[in-house]
Design an enzyme around this catalytic site. Sequence first.
Site, PDB file in Angstrom:
ATOM      1  N   CYS A 178      -3.742   2.285   8.616  1.00  0.00           N
ATOM      2  CA  CYS A 178      -2.582   1.840   7.836  1.00  0.00           C
ATOM      3  C   CYS A 178      -2.647   0.334   7.631  1.00  0.00           C
ATOM      4  O   CYS A 178      -2.803  -0.418   8.577  1.00  0.00           O
ATOM      5  CB  CYS A 178      -1.280   2.127   8.582  1.00  0.00           C
ATOM      6  SG  CYS A 178      -1.230   3.680   9.413  1.00  0.00           S
ATOM      7  N   CYS A 229      -1.948  -1.719  15.268  1.00  0.00           N
ATOM      8  CA  CYS A 229      -1.599  -1.554  13.850  1.00  0.00           C
ATOM      9  C   CYS A 229      -2.075  -2.728  13.005  1.00  0.00           C
ATOM     10  O   CYS A 229      -1.857  -3.888  13.357  1.00  0.00           O
ATOM     11  CB  CYS A 229      -0.086  -1.384  13.723  1.00  0.00           C
ATOM     12  SG  CYS A 229       0.464  -1.171  12.027  1.00  0.00           S
ATOM     13  N   GLU A 258       0.820  -1.207   0.000  1.00  0.00           N
ATOM     14  CA  GLU A 258       0.000   0.000   0.000  1.00  0.00           C
ATOM     15  C   GLU A 258       0.853   1.256   0.000  1.00  0.00           C
ATOM     16  O   GLU A 258       1.884   1.300   0.674  1.00  0.00           O
ATOM     17  CB  GLU A 258      -0.768   0.002   1.330  1.00  0.00           C
ATOM     18  CG  GLU A 258      -2.256   0.044   1.213  1.00  0.00           C
ATOM     19  CD  GLU A 258      -2.893  -0.031   2.596  1.00  0.00           C
ATOM     20  OE1 GLU A 258      -2.998  -1.152   3.121  1.00  0.00           O
ATOM     21  OE2 GLU A 258      -3.262   1.019   3.135  1.00  0.00           O
ATOM     22  N   CYS A 295       2.998  -4.139  16.826  1.00  0.00           N
ATOM     23  CA  CYS A 295       2.306  -3.076  17.571  1.00  0.00           C
ATOM     24  C   CYS A 295       0.811  -3.393  17.643  1.00  0.00           C
ATOM     25  O   CYS A 295       0.193  -3.752  16.650  1.00  0.00           O
ATOM     26  CB  CYS A 295       2.538  -1.718  16.903  1.00  0.00           C
ATOM     27  SG  CYS A 295       4.265  -1.247  16.926  1.00  0.00           S
ATOM     28  N   CYS A 311       3.450   8.465   1.016  1.00  0.00           N
ATOM     29  CA  CYS A 311       3.787   7.583   2.134  1.00  0.00           C
ATOM     30  C   CYS A 311       3.989   6.189   1.566  1.00  0.00           C
ATOM     31  O   CYS A 311       3.090   5.642   0.935  1.00  0.00           O
ATOM     32  CB  CYS A 311       2.640   7.595   3.144  1.00  0.00           C
ATOM     33  SG  CYS A 311       2.837   6.380   4.456  1.00  0.00           S
ATOM     34  N   CYS A 352       4.792  -6.928   8.465  1.00  0.00           N
ATOM     35  CA  CYS A 352       5.674  -6.381   9.494  1.00  0.00           C
ATOM     36  C   CYS A 352       5.742  -7.371  10.647  1.00  0.00           C
ATOM     37  O   CYS A 352       4.778  -8.078  10.925  1.00  0.00           O
ATOM     38  CB  CYS A 352       5.104  -5.040   9.978  1.00  0.00           C
ATOM     39  SG  CYS A 352       6.157  -4.188  11.190  1.00  0.00           S
TER      40      CYS A 352
HETATM   41  N1  SAH Z   1       7.316   0.810  11.593  1.00  0.00           N
HETATM   42  C1  SAH Z   1       7.333   2.248  11.578  1.00  0.00           C
HETATM   43  C2  SAH Z   1       6.348   2.839  10.557  1.00  0.00           C
HETATM   44  C3  SAH Z   1       4.954   2.421  10.887  1.00  0.00           C
HETATM   45  S1  SAH Z   1       3.510   3.305  10.561  1.00  0.00           S
HETATM   46  C4  SAH Z   1       7.029   2.776  12.962  1.00  0.00           C
HETATM   47  O1  SAH Z   1       6.678   2.002  13.827  1.00  0.00           O
HETATM   48  O2  SAH Z   1       7.184   3.972  13.183  1.00  0.00           O
HETATM   49  C5  SAH Z   1       3.658   4.964  11.014  1.00  0.00           C
HETATM   50  C6  SAH Z   1       3.007   5.369  12.324  1.00  0.00           C
HETATM   51  O3  SAH Z   1       1.607   5.052  12.408  1.00  0.00           O
HETATM   52  C7  SAH Z   1       3.654   4.712  13.523  1.00  0.00           C
HETATM   53  O4  SAH Z   1       3.838   5.680  14.509  1.00  0.00           O
HETATM   54  C8  SAH Z   1       2.604   3.706  13.937  1.00  0.00           C
HETATM   55  O5  SAH Z   1       2.757   3.328  15.279  1.00  0.00           O
HETATM   56  C9  SAH Z   1       1.333   4.461  13.657  1.00  0.00           C
HETATM   57  N2  SAH Z   1       0.132   3.636  13.536  1.00  0.00           N
HETATM   58  C10 SAH Z   1       0.004   2.405  13.014  1.00  0.00           C
HETATM   59  N3  SAH Z   1      -1.264   1.976  13.073  1.00  0.00           N
HETATM   60  C11 SAH Z   1      -1.981   2.969  13.640  1.00  0.00           C
HETATM   61  C12 SAH Z   1      -3.356   3.141  13.987  1.00  0.00           C
HETATM   62  N4  SAH Z   1      -4.249   2.183  13.738  1.00  0.00           N
HETATM   63  N5  SAH Z   1      -3.712   4.293  14.560  1.00  0.00           N
HETATM   64  C13 SAH Z   1      -2.808   5.276  14.799  1.00  0.00           C
HETATM   65  N6  SAH Z   1      -1.510   5.186  14.503  1.00  0.00           N
HETATM   66  C14 SAH Z   1      -1.085   4.037  13.938  1.00  0.00           C
END
Ligand code: SAH
Length: 345
Positions: free
Chosen positions: A334, A120, A93, A117, A106, A113
């Site tokens: 995301c 996510c 994506e 988290c 982006c 991944c």
């Molecule tokens: N792996 C990297 C990039 C990930 S996505 C990282 O962890 O930073 C970019 C940002 O979006 C990260 O801060 C991630 O924690 C956040 N993110 C992912 N899913 C989310 C969600 N459902 N709601 C809010 N933020 C989210």
Amino acid sequence: MSELDIRSMTQEELGQVMESLGEKPFKARQLYQWIHQKAAGSYEEMTNLSKGLREQLKERYPYRNLQAVQVQTSKLDGTQKYLFRLFDGNVVESVLMRYHHGNSVCISSQVGCRMGCRFCASTLDGWTRNLLPSEMLSQIYEIGKITGERVSNVVVMGTGEPLDNYDNLLRFIRILTDEKGQNLSQRNITVSTCGLVPQIRQLARERLQITLALSLHAPNQEKREALMPIARRYELGEVMEACRFYFQETGRRMTFEYSLVGGENDSQRDAQELAELLSGFPCHVNLIPVNPIKERNYVQSDKKVILNFKKKLENYGINVTIRREMGRDIDGACGQLRKRYMDET
Ligand code: SAH
């Protein structure tokens, strides 16, 4: 899989390819320009290379393109979500956001991944593979070609942990900022990490002028562990130390991302603890109202709670923004577009 395709090679490496084919070295410059400056879609387009050479290249170095399989456009703000198919059938994506200061893309850095988290969507089905430098570049090239608009900013914040794909990420940045390619400024690139300490330190030593964003999401170790499994491996104090080192080495002010999750990390007490944690650190805090996914029970904080959280940080002199939700009508969190596509097909 770790072998680099031709679109991931530097001009020097293309020089070696040309040599091995018995060609003049300057042909490498032309080839590199076609791939990275003109974002050619195939060898056929490279009309200043002889037909014979193009045939040989095609045979030995497959020219792998991404294929857009879905594009969704927001009626609210023109934000676009792209789903690209890779040469091996995997999909990733990317998102195009239109701001008054220019277009920002982006991109994803991995297929899936493995960081886990909790809130996510990108990590729900685990990790499949790293993206090649060319596959990160192509997300930008393709969007530029499809829209006919210049991409001026790139954020590596899509699916994947970029520092978990370190070598390919670095190569991607070097090629993207190469004046013989797209010539993007390093300052217009942001890389977001969940906090892999050794790689943050390694990146600091590269002395790049990119912006590093750290996904913090909690003001202390205990709360961070509850949201991010990686926090058990790299303790918060250690992560902050690595961030300070990043600033020392590069002089670049960092961004801290903080996804506000209703009732989990959004209290006034949390805000105060966060302010103390960041006290004296030249940084910017980006508050992200969590985007709920159906697989978990997390909810967004109330608007008022978000504003009070922001105010509290500001009282401590911290620079804060609340991330504007773009493409609310097409969005989903995301990685959700990809997840839905994968579940359906
Ligand atoms: N792996 C990297 C990039 C990930 S996505 C990282 O962890 O930073 C970019 C940002 O979006 C990260 O801060 C991630 O924690 C956040 N993110 C992912 N899913 C989310 C969600 N459902 N709601 C809010 N933020 C989210």
